[in-house]
Design an enzyme around this catalytic site. Structure first.
Site, PDB file in Angstrom:
ATOM      1  N   LEU A  30       0.820  -1.214   0.000  1.00 40.72           N
ATOM      2  CA  LEU A  30       0.000   0.000   0.000  1.00 40.72           C
ATOM      3  C   LEU A  30       0.854   1.263   0.000  1.00 40.72           C
ATOM      4  O   LEU A  30       0.437   2.300  -0.503  1.00 40.72           O
ATOM      5  CB  LEU A  30      -0.931   0.008   1.213  1.00 40.72           C
ATOM      6  N   GLY A  31       2.044   1.203   0.582  1.00 38.70           N
ATOM      7  CA  GLY A  31       2.887   2.393   0.618  1.00 38.70           C
ATOM      8  C   GLY A  31       4.104   2.189   1.494  1.00 38.70           C
ATOM      9  O   GLY A  31       4.218   1.193   2.209  1.00 38.70           O
ATOM     10  N   MET A  35       8.890   5.133   8.798  1.00 36.43           N
ATOM     11  CA  MET A  35       9.046   4.120   9.828  1.00 36.43           C
ATOM     12  C   MET A  35       8.895   2.701   9.313  1.00 36.43           C
ATOM     13  O   MET A  35       9.241   1.759  10.021  1.00 36.43           O
ATOM     14  CB  MET A  35       8.033   4.359  10.957  1.00 36.43           C
ATOM     15  N   VAL A  38       3.816  -0.504   4.436  1.00 37.61           N
ATOM     16  CA  VAL A  38       2.424  -0.871   4.717  1.00 37.61           C
ATOM     17  C   VAL A  38       1.941  -1.821   3.636  1.00 37.61           C
ATOM     18  O   VAL A  38       2.102  -1.543   2.429  1.00 37.61           O
ATOM     19  CB  VAL A  38       1.515   0.367   4.788  1.00 37.61           C
ATOM     20  N   LYS A  52       1.335  -2.609   8.908  1.00 36.29           N
ATOM     21  CA  LYS A  52       2.581  -1.834   8.839  1.00 36.29           C
ATOM     22  C   LYS A  52       3.698  -2.617   9.516  1.00 36.29           C
ATOM     23  O   LYS A  52       3.608  -2.977  10.690  1.00 36.29           O
ATOM     24  CB  LYS A  52       2.422  -0.476   9.519  1.00 36.29           C
ATOM     25  N   ASP A 146       2.313  13.818  14.765  1.00 40.92           N
ATOM     26  CA  ASP A 146       2.642  13.834  13.331  1.00 40.92           C
ATOM     27  C   ASP A 146       1.365  13.913  12.499  1.00 40.92           C
ATOM     28  O   ASP A 146       1.211  13.204  11.503  1.00 40.92           O
ATOM     29  CB  ASP A 146       3.448  12.586  12.970  1.00 40.92           C
TER      30      ASP A 146
END
Length: 610
Positions: A30-31, A35, A38, A52, A146
């Site tokens: 997904l991305g 950190m 995902v 994640k 964040d």
């Protein structure tokens, strides 16, 4: 749902990507973020999730792991309408990970990049939804730290805030000072950028930035290098010349350099309702049609990966069962497909030899399947049924034949009789010995510090020793005027109890702590290692009272207490105390603290497992 998923949204797994994480078979990427990475996966029931996996560089840092575990534990308490809930995690494994519900919608960053700024009604509904999400997140003792457009997803029925609190774990590692970027400078608050100070008001500043970004279509403090943007945030005013006039009062207050000058979340929600020409209601039409089309695209999920079928075996001989047709009452033969196994998850199977050039089956996961507690995937080395080697024939079944016990010669009983006689004599002597007093004339286990004195006495009083005799309760020890500072905790086992600082006392291990949630103007005392009971004015604080009371809580607000209020503190370690509240520090005091008198009965109860 039959349309092919977009290659830009769901990228295929690459060579370095794992096939299975924590029992979840990964379906797509997904991305990738600062950190970790995902992935898309599915629960046993087929619900999509976003999983994640934390980068190995962070995983190797012990302080990161400690904070990450705390943050995941706190995040699991967040159950809001505008947040993506954490449904599973592994914080102790070789590579930590967490799984949240999959939200089929673009991020605010992606939507604005593709379609530009949003209309006023959409911006107001976005702001209200994110404010409600922050209210729930802050209520769980978490500051997002964040909050940015990439962490706000646009679902069909409203926004969803993700990754709350996780950035705090990254702050603990040295990687943040060696080129690994986790926070986003364009959306930091001035106090966060200049001094690293983070409070709930920091998220309010970010919310104002998000509202401006959604309306303008670009950051309020402009683009450029991180240093240039941070300098403008700390020293200059934002460029709000293109902001709709209706939003100007709200955004200006949220972007105040002074955290005390920013509005509360409740005020923000009220302002949004006042600014809207129509009643604000989240619904299917809250987004423009162009953005809503991105949601439809994200509903076309790739199919979950299926467990590869076993290789075809040789035709069964007359002495073998066919795997497809097991006999009555028999389990399927090894290697047979389980029709009830959920697709998309690794199932334990026998090792098979793949033909040259043909990929073999995915190995079984190294962790138990977390979504279905109680079911554990066999770990490596655990004996499993394997496919019989070639030439091996399964013995004919005998389950339908009547059971005939085997005949064995009866053993001689002479040795058993002698052994039983010896054991009986030893037991009789032991019982007689336990009834005799020792030289001092006292029972051996009657001492207050003996192991038996630490056993649970129950709710009725002093309890009994291992020998069945009543044991004395421990004598209380009193301490006067203990000042417990904000974000500090004490342990009842310490003598004297001395406050110890913890960054997140609510999720530490203190028997008693003091915390203040400033955005809610809420000061409270609590325990992270037991239970509290606030006694009524008619009750006298004593060990017996604390044992019998069951009106348990883990946190007590200071506005519920008055000078002289008594609180039972029941520690999981087995200590019991009566804390007498003596007041809070004044507004002009340089520090914030509460004062207690403590009376402690150490080892009064059986210790409980945490």
């Amino acid at each position: 749902m039959s349309s092919a998923p977009s290659a830009n949204l769901f990228k295929p797994l690459q060579e370095g990507d794992p096939a299975v994480v924590g029992g979840y078979r990964l379906a797509a990427v997904l991305g990738t973020g600062g950190m970790g990475k995902v992935y898309l996966s599915y629960t046993p029931g087929g619900r999509p999730i976003a999983l994640k996996v934390i980068r190995p560089e962070f995983s190797e840092d012990p302080e990161f792991r400690r904070r990450f575990k705390q943050e995941v534990h706190a995040a699991q308490r967040v159950q809001g309408l505008y947040t993506a809930p954490v449904i599973d995690s592994d914080t102790d494994g070789a590579q930590p990970w967490l799984a949240t519900a999959y939200v089929p919608g673009p991020s605010l960053a992606h939507a604005v990049a593709q379609h530009g700024g949003l209309p006023l009604p959409s911006v107001l509904l976005l702001t209200v939804g994110v404010a409600e999400a922050l209210h729930v997140i802050h209520g769980a003792g978490i500051v997002h730290r964040d909050l940015k457009p990439a962490n706000v997803l646009l679902a069909s029925d409203g926004p969803r805030v993700i990754d709350f609190g996780i950035a705090r774990a990254a702050d603990a590692t040295a990687l943040t000072g060696t080129g690994v970027s986790v926070g986003t400078p364009a959306f930091m608050a001035p106090e966060q950028a200049s001094a690293g100070t983070v409070t709930p008001a920091t998220d309010i500043f970010a919310l104002g930035q998000i509202a401006a970004f959604a309306a303008i279509g670009s950051p309020a403090y402009g683009d450029g290098s991180s240093h240039a943007v941070l300098y403008r945030i700390v020293h200059e005013d934002p460029d709000l010349s293109r902001l709709p006039a209706e939003l100007l009062p709200l955004v200006t207050r949220c972007l105040s350099r002074d955290p005390a000058g920013r509005p509360s979340l409740t005020e923000i929600i009220e302002l949004c309702h006042e600014l809207s020409p129509v009643a604000l209601r989240q619904g299917e039409d809250w987004l423009p049609q162009t953005v809503a089309g991105s949601i439809t695209e994200r509903l076309r999920l790739p199919e979950p990966a299926k467990t590869p079928p076993p290789q075809a075996a040789a035709a069964p001989t007359p002495t073998q069962f066919s795997p497809q047709n097991p006999g009555p009452g028999q389990n399927p033969a090894p290697g047979a497909m389980n029709p009830y196994a959920p697709t998309g998850f690794a199932m334990p199977s026998a090792p098979t030899q793949s033909a040259p050039g043909v990929p073999g089956p995915v190995p079984p996961p190294q962790h138990p399947m977390h979504p279905t507690q109680g079911h554990h995937t066999p770990t490596p080395g655990y004996p499993t049924h394997s496919t019989p080697p070639p030439g091996y024939h399964t013995p004919p079944p005998v389950i339908h034949a009547p059971y005939v016990p085997p005949t064995h010669p009866k053993p001689k009983r002479t040795g058993l009789i002698v052994a039983a006689s010896v054991v009986g004599a030893v037991l009789i002597l032991g019982v007689i010995g336990s009834l005799l007093p020792d030289g001092s004339g006292k029972d051996k286990d009657s001492g207050a510090n003996s192991p038996s004195s630490r056993s649970s006495s129950g709710s009725s009083g002093s309890g009994t020793s291992d020998g069945g005799q009543p044991r004395a309760d421990p004598k209380p020890v009193s301490y006067k005027g203990i000042a417990l500072t904000e974000s500090y905790e004490i342990m009842l086992a310490d003598s004297p109890p001395r406050p110890v600082e913890r960054e997140d006392v609510a999720y530490g291990d203190g028997d008693l702590y003091f915390s203040v949630v400033r955005f809610a103007d809420e000061a409270a005392i609590g325990t992270a290692n037991g239970k509290l009971v606030v006694l009524n004015n008619t009750q006298k604080g004593s060990l017996e009272t604390c044992r019998t009371e069951t009106r348990y809580t883990e946190k007590v607000r200071l506005n519920q207490l008055s000078n002289g209020s008594e609180i039972c503190v029941l520690s999981n370690a087995g200590h019991v105390a009566v804390a007498t509240y003596r007041g809070k520090s004044g507004d002009n005091d340089p520090s914030s603290y509460v004062t207690f008198d403590l009376r402690i009965w150490r080892n009064a109860e059986e210790a409980k497992a945490n």
